[in-house]
Design a protein around this motif. Structure first.
Motif, short mmCIF file in Angstrom:
data_model
loop_
_atom_site.label_atom_id
_atom_site.label_comp_id
_atom_site.label_asym_id
_atom_site.label_seq_id
_atom_site.Cartn_x
_atom_site.Cartn_y
_atom_site.Cartn_z
N MET A 1 0.84 -1.17 0.00
CA MET A 1 0.00 0.00 0.00
C MET A 1 0.89 1.23 0.00
O MET A 1 1.84 1.32 0.77
CB MET A 1 -0.89 -0.01 1.24
CG MET A 1 -1.81 1.15 1.31
SD MET A 1 -2.95 1.02 2.70
CE MET A 1 -2.22 2.24 3.77
N TYR A 2 0.58 2.17 -0.84
CA TYR A 2 1.32 3.43 -0.90
C TYR A 2 0.94 4.30 0.29
O TYR A 2 -0.23 4.51 0.57
CB TYR A 2 1.02 4.17 -2.21
CG TYR A 2 1.62 5.55 -2.24
CD1 TYR A 2 3.00 5.73 -2.30
CD2 TYR A 2 0.81 6.68 -2.17
CE1 TYR A 2 3.55 6.99 -2.32
CE2 TYR A 2 1.35 7.95 -2.18
CZ TYR A 2 2.72 8.10 -2.26
OH TYR A 2 3.28 9.34 -2.26
N LEU A 3 1.94 4.79 1.00
CA LEU A 3 1.72 5.67 2.14
C LEU A 3 2.58 6.91 1.96
O LEU A 3 3.81 6.84 2.07
CB LEU A 3 2.09 4.95 3.44
CG LEU A 3 1.90 5.75 4.72
CD1 LEU A 3 0.43 6.08 4.94
CD2 LEU A 3 2.43 4.97 5.91
N PHE A 7 2.02 11.22 5.94
CA PHE A 7 1.07 10.46 6.76
C PHE A 7 1.72 9.32 7.53
O PHE A 7 1.07 8.62 8.29
CB PHE A 7 -0.07 9.91 5.90
CG PHE A 7 -0.88 10.98 5.24
CD1 PHE A 7 -1.59 11.90 5.99
CD2 PHE A 7 -0.92 11.07 3.87
CE1 PHE A 7 -2.33 12.90 5.39
CE2 PHE A 7 -1.66 12.05 3.25
CZ PHE A 7 -2.36 12.98 4.00
N GLU A 8 3.00 9.11 7.33
CA GLU A 8 3.70 8.00 8.00
C GLU A 8 4.01 8.36 9.45
O GLU A 8 4.50 9.45 9.74
CB GLU A 8 5.01 7.70 7.26
CG GLU A 8 5.77 6.55 7.84
CD GLU A 8 7.04 6.24 7.08
OE1 GLU A 8 7.67 5.23 7.41
OE2 GLU A 8 7.41 7.00 6.18
N GLU A 9 3.71 7.44 10.36
CA GLU A 9 4.02 7.64 11.78
C GLU A 9 4.93 6.51 12.22
O GLU A 9 4.57 5.35 12.13
CB GLU A 9 2.75 7.63 12.63
CG GLU A 9 3.00 7.85 14.10
CD GLU A 9 3.75 9.14 14.39
OE1 GLU A 9 4.95 9.06 14.75
OE2 GLU A 9 3.16 10.21 14.26
N THR A 10 6.15 6.85 12.66
CA THR A 10 7.12 5.84 13.07
C THR A 10 7.50 5.93 14.54
O THR A 10 8.23 5.06 15.03
CB THR A 10 8.40 5.95 12.22
OG1 THR A 10 8.97 7.26 12.39
CG2 THR A 10 8.11 5.70 10.75
N ARG A 11 7.00 6.95 15.25
CA ARG A 11 7.35 7.09 16.68
C ARG A 11 6.54 6.07 17.48
O ARG A 11 5.31 6.13 17.54
CB ARG A 11 7.06 8.51 17.16
CG ARG A 11 7.91 9.57 16.45
CD ARG A 11 7.43 10.96 16.76
NE ARG A 11 6.10 11.11 16.16
CZ ARG A 11 5.33 12.17 16.35
NH1 ARG A 11 5.70 13.15 17.14
NH2 ARG A 11 4.15 12.24 15.77
#
Length: 79
Positions: A1-3, A7-11
């Motif tokens: 899925m393209y993100l 909008f990416e959350e890595t914390r």
């Protein structure tokens, strides 16, 4: 899925807080009769690092022990 990157959350702490606020998830397992999905409350524990452990509770008659499963969180939709 393209993100998209915005909008990416890595914390991890933010993700854990989101799970803690919206604890309902769909748990999908593959049993003797095929796929089975149930909505169950989930909790996240920070240990072991770095990602922690996601735990849910099902009735003891549902399984004989740990089984592979897919958890689909039920987060609010941005609008």
């Amino acid at each position: 899925m393209y993100l998209p990157a915005q909008f990416e959350e890595t914390r991890i702490e933010v993700l854990h807080a989101l799970i803690g606020t919206h604890a309902l998830a769909t748990l999908v397992v593959h049993g003797a009769d095929g796929l089975l999905a149930n909505h169950i409350p989930m909790r996240v524990s920070a240990a072991p690092a770095p990602f922690g452990v996601l735990r849910g509770h099902g009735g003891s008659s549902n399984a004989d022990g740990p089984i592979p499963a897919l958890t689909v969180p039920q987060f609010p939709v941005a609008g």
